[in-house]
Structure formats: C-alpha cells, structure tokens
Design an enzyme around this catalytic site. Structure first.
Site, PDB file in Angstrom:
ATOM      1  CE1 TYR A  67       4.010  -1.018 -24.865  1.00 51.65           C
ATOM      2  CE2 TYR A  67       4.498  -3.247 -25.292  1.00 51.65           C
ATOM      3  CZ  TYR A  67       4.403  -2.418 -24.245  1.00 51.65           C
ATOM      4  OH  TYR A  67       4.427  -2.447 -23.095  1.00 51.65           O
ATOM      5  CG  HIS A 109      -0.866   0.208 -21.646  1.00 49.56           C
ATOM      6  ND1 HIS A 109      -0.498   0.158 -22.902  1.00 49.56           N
ATOM      7  CD2 HIS A 109       0.391   0.075 -20.703  1.00 49.56           C
ATOM      8  CE1 HIS A 109       0.798  -0.069 -22.913  1.00 49.56           C
ATOM      9  NE2 HIS A 109       1.421  -0.060 -21.829  1.00 49.56           N
TER      10      HIS A 109
END
Length: 281
Positions: A52, A110
């Site tokens: 992010y 992820h």
C-alpha cells in the site's frame, strides 16, 4: 458488539483498512485523525500492507498509533509474493520499522505467487517463531488454495484468510466460507462496502438496503457492514479517511439484523448458486 476470534484473541468484528491511505501528504493529518477516531470508538484491528503506497500506509499507521498501548492494538500487514523467499525477514523488518512496532499480530501472504506453498509458509512460520509476528495467514486464497494449504505439514497453523467479500460480491459463500468455518479459519473481508470500481450494483442506493437502514435508523453503509459481519468469524476492514464515517463504521458492530432484514438483503443480492471465480481487487 460482534466479535471475531483470531489466534485466540477476541477482536471487535470491524477494523480499519488502510488501502490508498498515506499517498497524499496534504490529507495526512485527516487520515491520522480518522484512524485514531476508529480506535477511540472501539476498533482494535488495523489492516495494512507493504504494497500500500510502497510502505506509505504503514508509515501513516505508525504515526497514528503513537501514544496508544500496543497491547490494545491488533496490527495486520502483508508481504508481497516476490518478497516471500529469503528476503522475507528484511521485508518484515522494514514493515515493523515503518509501523514503529516490535511485532505484528498477523502477517499475511498477500496473494499466491510462484514459489512452492510449503516454502512460503515455512518462512512465515519462521517469522512467528522469531516473534516478529504472533501469527501468519494468507490473502486472496480460494478454496482449492486453502485445501492445499491445510494438507501441508504446518498448513493448519494458518490463522486467517483475507478475501474480497461484501453484499454485492458473495462468491465465497458457495464453498470457501463454509470450508473456513468448518476448519476454524476466520475470514477477513476486504472492500466490505464495495467501491466505485467494483463488481456491479450500487448497494447503497438499493431500495431494500435503504428500507433496512430506515428500520435501524442507520446509514446504508452501516447496514452493508452489519451484513458483512452477521456470519460468524468474519472480520470486516472498511477504509475511510473521514473521521465521522469512521465512527459510523465502528458503530455498525452494534446493529443486529433480524431474519426479515436478511431476507430483504438476500432478495436484492442473492447468494451464489454455483462456484464463481474469486473476486480480487
């Protein structure tokens, strides 16, 4: 208040997502205020990732949690697939430095990359043994991935799976969500209220959603969040940079949807009747 138990920790069922936060320095103070508002309102979980903003979200979270008792927080971060092999410890260390923390509570793979799954979870387990994460899990795994993982020697140590799940995107209900419930693996629902680019109908303008919202004197977003956590062992992590919206998000944990409410919502957004591809953002 609805709760979820992950790795023997009882947590409020609505946490704080941080995707796309930390990208714009001009709104940093507002984003920090939003995160703190959520924590002060009763949230405990903050979900972030090294991806992010290439670490910017973790840095923002690190600033937001300064002054809070670490024991009262539950921090989740994620490692990119191409960083999972021999460099995982360096990447986790970098995440911890950005967060200003000695450990994360949950470290997620992820999404699935090309490395053998056993090698990946062996590295994750090594990080748990070293104390740099209290537990490890996965993200964007479908039922075949979870079944394969579970059958590996340490696969049953998986603490959670994080997938896209909301009222308008219910594909995981066909088989995956039930599998996870039977095996005691909590679901972390990302994008639990959808977003402008996702997957179809505008849930917040749906007549049935609005009817249920009026019954509960709630916002449509609160009803959609309450729906996301009405099933057992589902933790929702909505993201907002608006402090007032954050307060509303956390308050949605206290909305109890009854059978009539659920029937209206199911009529508007039916459960899947066949296996669907896993929705991913």
């Amino acid at each position: 208040m609805k709760t979820v138990t992950i790795d023997h920790q009882v947590l409020p069922a609505i946490g704080i997502g941080t995707w796309h936060m930390g990208d714009d320095s001009t709104v940093e103070s507002q984003e920090i205020k939003a995160i703190r508002t959520g924590l002060n309102a009763g949230a405990k979980v903050i979900d972030t990732a090294e991806m992010y903003g290439s670490g910017a979200a973790e840095t923002l979270v690190g600033k937001a949690i300064q002054g809070y008792n670490r024991d009262h927080l539950y921090l989740i971060s994620k490692v990119l697939p191409n960083n999972i092999a021999k460099t995982i410890e360096a990447h986790l260390d970098a995440s911890l430095q950005r967060l200003g923390a000695d450990y994360v509570d949950l470290y997620l793979y992820h999404w699935r990359g090309g490395a053998p799954l056993i090698d990946t979870i062996t590295e994750l387990e090594r990080m748990r043994i070293k104390g740099k994460t209290k537990a490890w899990g996965v993200s964007n795994f479908d039922i075949d991935d979870m079944s394969e993982l579970w059958n590996l020697p340490i696969g049953s140590k998986v603490a959670a799976n994080e997938d896209l799940y909301n009222l308008g995107s219910r594909g995981i209900e066909y088989s995956l969500l039930g599998w996870q419930n039977r095996h005691g693996v909590p679901m972390i629902a990302y994008s639990p209220v959808g977003n402008a680019d996702s997957l179809g109908a505008n849930m917040t303008r749906n007549a049935n959603v609005l009817k249920v919202a009026a019954r509960h004197e709630a916002t449509p977003y609160q009803i959609i969040l309450a729906w996301a956590i009405h099933q057992p062992q589902v933790l929702a992590i909505p993201k907002t940079a608006q402090p007032d919206h954050m307060t509303d998000n956390v308050a949605a944990m206290n909305i109890d949807l009854n059978k009539e409410d659920l029937a209206l919502l199911n009529a508007a957004f039916p459960a899947p009747t066949q296996k669907q591809p896993l929705d991913i953002l």
